[in-house]
Design a protein around this motif. Structure first.
Motif, PDB file in Angstrom:
ATOM      1  N   PRO A 190    -116.116  55.981  56.605  1.00 33.28           N
ATOM      2  CA  PRO A 190    -115.372  57.086  55.995  1.00 33.28           C
ATOM      3  C   PRO A 190    -115.556  58.362  56.813  1.00 33.28           C
ATOM      4  CG  PRO A 190    -116.622  55.889  54.336  1.00 33.28           C
ATOM      5  CD  PRO A 190    -117.063  55.363  55.675  1.00 33.28           C
ATOM      6  N   GLN A 212    -116.306  61.916  57.667  1.00 36.16           N
ATOM      7  CA  GLN A 212    -117.128  62.986  57.091  1.00 36.16           C
ATOM      8  C   GLN A 212    -116.738  64.296  57.768  1.00 36.16           C
ATOM      9  OE1 GLN A 212    -119.317  62.262  54.534  1.00 36.16           O
ATOM     10  NE2 GLN A 212    -118.525  60.167  54.726  1.00 36.16           N
ATOM     11  N   ILE A 220    -110.357  65.103  52.710  1.00 40.29           N
ATOM     12  CA  ILE A 220    -111.695  64.608  52.361  1.00 40.29           C
ATOM     13  C   ILE A 220    -112.103  65.100  50.975  1.00 40.29           C
ATOM     14  CG2 ILE A 220    -114.154  64.788  52.950  1.00 40.29           C
ATOM     15  CD1 ILE A 220    -113.235  64.807  55.937  1.00 40.29           C
ATOM     16  N   PRO A 277    -110.107  62.814  47.385  1.00 38.84           N
ATOM     17  CA  PRO A 277    -110.006  61.369  47.658  1.00 38.84           C
ATOM     18  C   PRO A 277    -108.895  60.663  46.894  1.00 38.84           C
ATOM     19  CG  PRO A 277    -111.967  61.870  46.366  1.00 38.84           C
ATOM     20  CD  PRO A 277    -111.377  63.178  46.789  1.00 38.84           C
ATOM     21  N   ASN A 321    -107.569  57.985  52.013  1.00 34.28           N
ATOM     22  CA  ASN A 321    -108.819  57.823  52.744  1.00 34.28           C
ATOM     23  C   ASN A 321    -108.583  57.927  54.241  1.00 34.28           C
ATOM     24  OD1 ASN A 321    -108.666  55.654  50.359  1.00 34.28           O
ATOM     25  ND2 ASN A 321    -110.668  56.641  50.388  1.00 34.28           N
ATOM     26  N   PHE A 375    -110.710  57.077  57.901  1.00 38.00           N
ATOM     27  CA  PHE A 375    -111.837  56.347  58.456  1.00 38.00           C
ATOM     28  C   PHE A 375    -111.919  56.584  59.959  1.00 38.00           C
ATOM     29  CE2 PHE A 375    -110.286  53.973  54.824  1.00 38.00           C
ATOM     30  CZ  PHE A 375    -111.444  53.733  54.107  1.00 38.00           C
ATOM     31  N   TYR A 413    -109.429  46.439  52.649  1.00 35.70           N
ATOM     32  CA  TYR A 413    -109.714  47.635  51.857  1.00 35.70           C
ATOM     33  C   TYR A 413    -108.642  47.813  50.779  1.00 35.70           C
ATOM     34  CZ  TYR A 413    -110.588  52.462  50.592  1.00 35.70           C
ATOM     35  OH  TYR A 413    -110.844  53.601  49.875  1.00 35.70           O
TER      36      TYR A 413
END
Length: 148
Positions: free
Chosen positions: A6, A8, A43, A46, A50, A52, A106
């Motif tokens: 994920p 950040q 971010i 959510p 998402n 990544f 996912y």
């Protein structure tokens, strides 16, 4: 070894750099400051979807963005597979196939009913990858309206 992590906030600058490279391929305009703010907002929310990072041998080599929405037609939450980018120096290692498989798994785990994506007409290698991963050309055409 490939990993999908994920996104950040401390990696937004790297994600924007990768996005800048991606957009340059087809000469899309990009404002890195706005893109960084968009990642920050994404971010923090959510429910919108998402993002990544794709890492290979512990190096950040790409990113994925999935944007979620509700569809009455498909009976629930779906996702727009908005972006998949892998640095050009890392292509040919099977990372794209692994990234698409990750997204599919996912989506299944998250209960997403459908994955939509768009691909440039000239990007035949991406089209072939998606077809091999069970995506189908849709009979509808994508249209947009931008609010000015």
């Amino acid at each position: 070894m490939v990993q999908f992590l994920p996104l950040q906030k401390e990696h937004i600058e790297k994600a924007v750099a990768l996005m800048t490279d991606f957009y340059a391929i087809d000469h899309y305009p990009i404002d890195p400051v706005v893109s960084a703010k968009n990642f920050d907002y994404f971010i923090d929310h959510p429910e919108l979807g998402n993002a990544f990072l794709i890492t290979y041998e512990q190096q950040i080599v790409g990113y994925i963005i999935l944007a979620k929405m509700f569809s009455f037609e498909f009976g629930g939450t779906i996702a727009f597979f908005d972006e998949l980018y892998i640095d050009s120096s890392m292509r040919g290692k099977g990372l794209g196939k692994k990234a698409v498989a990750f997204v599919q798994e996912y989506a299944k785990k998250e209960g997403l009913k459908v994955l939509y994506l768009e691909v440039e007409p000239h990007n035949m290698s991406a089209q072939e990858l998606y077809k091999k991963m069970n995506f189908q050309m849709h009979h509808r055409h994508l249209m947009i309206h931008k609010n000015q």
